[in-house]
Design a protein around this motif. Structure first.
Motif, PDB file in Angstrom:
ATOM      1  N   PRO A 107       0.822  -1.371  -0.005  1.00 31.38           N
ATOM      2  CA  PRO A 107       0.057   0.170   0.130  1.00 31.38           C
ATOM      3  C   PRO A 107       0.814   1.344  -0.087  1.00 31.38           C
ATOM      4  O   PRO A 107       0.381   2.309  -0.720  1.00 31.38           O
ATOM      5  N   GLN A 108       1.976   1.403   0.941  1.00 37.45           N
ATOM      6  CA  GLN A 108       2.680   2.573   0.894  1.00 37.45           C
ATOM      7  C   GLN A 108       3.370   2.799  -0.247  1.00 37.45           C
ATOM      8  O   GLN A 108       3.561   3.896  -0.750  1.00 37.45           O
ATOM      9  N   ASP A 123      13.446   3.131  -0.002  1.00 38.89           N
ATOM     10  CA  ASP A 123      12.406   2.589   0.920  1.00 38.89           C
ATOM     11  C   ASP A 123      12.646   1.504   1.671  1.00 38.89           C
ATOM     12  O   ASP A 123      12.095   0.516   1.033  1.00 38.89           O
ATOM     13  N   ARG A 124      13.488   1.239   2.552  1.00 39.15           N
ATOM     14  CA  ARG A 124      13.706   0.136   3.436  1.00 39.15           C
ATOM     15  C   ARG A 124      12.807  -0.565   3.927  1.00 39.15           C
ATOM     16  O   ARG A 124      12.493  -1.896   3.964  1.00 39.15           O
ATOM     17  N   LYS A 129       8.946  -5.062   4.201  1.00 33.21           N
ATOM     18  CA  LYS A 129       7.641  -5.781   3.847  1.00 33.21           C
ATOM     19  C   LYS A 129       7.553  -6.774   2.766  1.00 33.21           C
ATOM     20  O   LYS A 129       6.909  -7.651   2.859  1.00 33.21           O
ATOM     21  N   ALA A 130       7.775  -6.390   1.681  1.00 31.30           N
ATOM     22  CA  ALA A 130       7.902  -7.045   0.270  1.00 31.30           C
ATOM     23  C   ALA A 130       8.695  -8.473   0.710  1.00 31.30           C
ATOM     24  O   ALA A 130       8.222  -9.431   0.298  1.00 31.30           O
ATOM     25  N   ALA A 131       9.789  -8.363   1.213  1.00 28.95           N
ATOM     26  CA  ALA A 131      10.604  -9.562   1.613  1.00 28.95           C
ATOM     27  C   ALA A 131       9.815 -10.540   2.404  1.00 28.95           C
ATOM     28  O   ALA A 131       9.872 -11.804   2.377  1.00 28.95           O
ATOM     29  N   MET A 132       9.397 -10.119   3.423  1.00 28.62           N
ATOM     30  CA  MET A 132       8.713 -10.883   4.466  1.00 28.62           C
ATOM     31  C   MET A 132       7.467 -11.534   3.768  1.00 28.62           C
ATOM     32  O   MET A 132       7.184 -12.639   4.200  1.00 28.62           O
TER      33      MET A 132
END
Length: 250
Positions: A107-108, A123-124, A129-132
């Motif tokens: 979303p962000q 944007d770490r 989040k994507a990696a998780m």
């Protein structure tokens, strides 16, 4: 658990020209459960799924999510309310890596529009989040592989990761085993079994064993109507299901 269904279809009708595809469809999916929709080819399952997720507008009836009528809303608006779905035909950006495919759905990141990838290295939080999410579906270590170079089973898992990245309250999966071999199906079953601990899910599926092994409740759609519903055990005991090819498969 709240007894009120999280998601409902009430008296849904849908026709294309002179052909009535759905007639008086009533469905209810409870929060915290995995619900299944099954039926023979041409029964109206896919049309039903597309009405539930906003791709088609019903001619009559209502779709209700968390007490709110969402009938006729655009798919994008429906997704923003916490409803996410996969597709029978894999729908990925093949030129992007696995990580980039998932980032687009975070979303962000999505709020920035389609220049989002340009500055994403900064944007770490979004990358983590994507990696998780990729790790959640078993794709850890494949973050930077182009999606078109992943195996078919991994591409299916990636599509589920993209759906999960939107942070859905309910997840719809459309024929997730389509085109899969036995090993890939077994891995997918393990993934779905794990995901159902966290997500409310609805699966339309042609592989009856896959669905009967995983679902809490199943609705059988035939001739555009819901002709039976219940737990897998109840449906196995249903005389109509026993007499049909569906019963043999189940």
């Amino acid at each position: 658990m709240n007894a009120t269904p999280l998601f409902e279809a009430r008296h849904i009708h849908k026709r294309f020209g002179d052909q009535v595809v759905l007639e008086e469809i009533n469905l209810a999916f409870k929060e915290g459960e995995l619900s299944g929709i099954m039926g023979p080819n041409g029964a109206g399952k896919t049309t039903c799924f597309n009405v539930l997720t906003g791709l088609y507008k019903p001619d009559r009836g209502q779709v209700v999510f968390a007490g709110e009528r969402i009938t006729g809303l655009a798919p994008r608006k429906i997704a923003q309310k916490g409803i996410s779905r996969s597709f029978q035909v894999i729908n990925l950006f093949d030129e992007y890596t696995a990580l980039e495919n998932v980032l687009i759905a975070v979303p962000q990141v999505r709020s920035r529009g389609f220049n989002m990838i340009r500055d994403i290295d900064q944007d770490r939080e979004a990358i983590d989040k994507a990696a998780m999410v990729l790790e959640q579906v078993g794709l850890k270590g494949k973050e930077y592989e182009p999606s078109d170079q992943l195996s078919y089973g991994d591409r299916r898992a990636l599509e589920i990761a993209v759906a999960l990245a939107t942070e859905p309250r309910i997840l719809f999966l459309d024929e997730p085993t389509s085109g899969m071999g036995l090993n890939a199906m077994a891995r997918l079953a393990e993934l779905v079994q794990e995901l159902k601990r966290t997500y409310t899910m609805v699966i339309i599926e042609h592989d009856m064993k896959f669905l009967f092994d995983l679902a809490d409740r199943i609705s059988v759609v035939h001739w555009g109507q819901v002709i039976a519903e219940g737990t897998p055990a109840e449906l196995r005991a249903n005389k109509w299901v026993q007499a049909s090819n569906l019963g043999k498969l189940a």
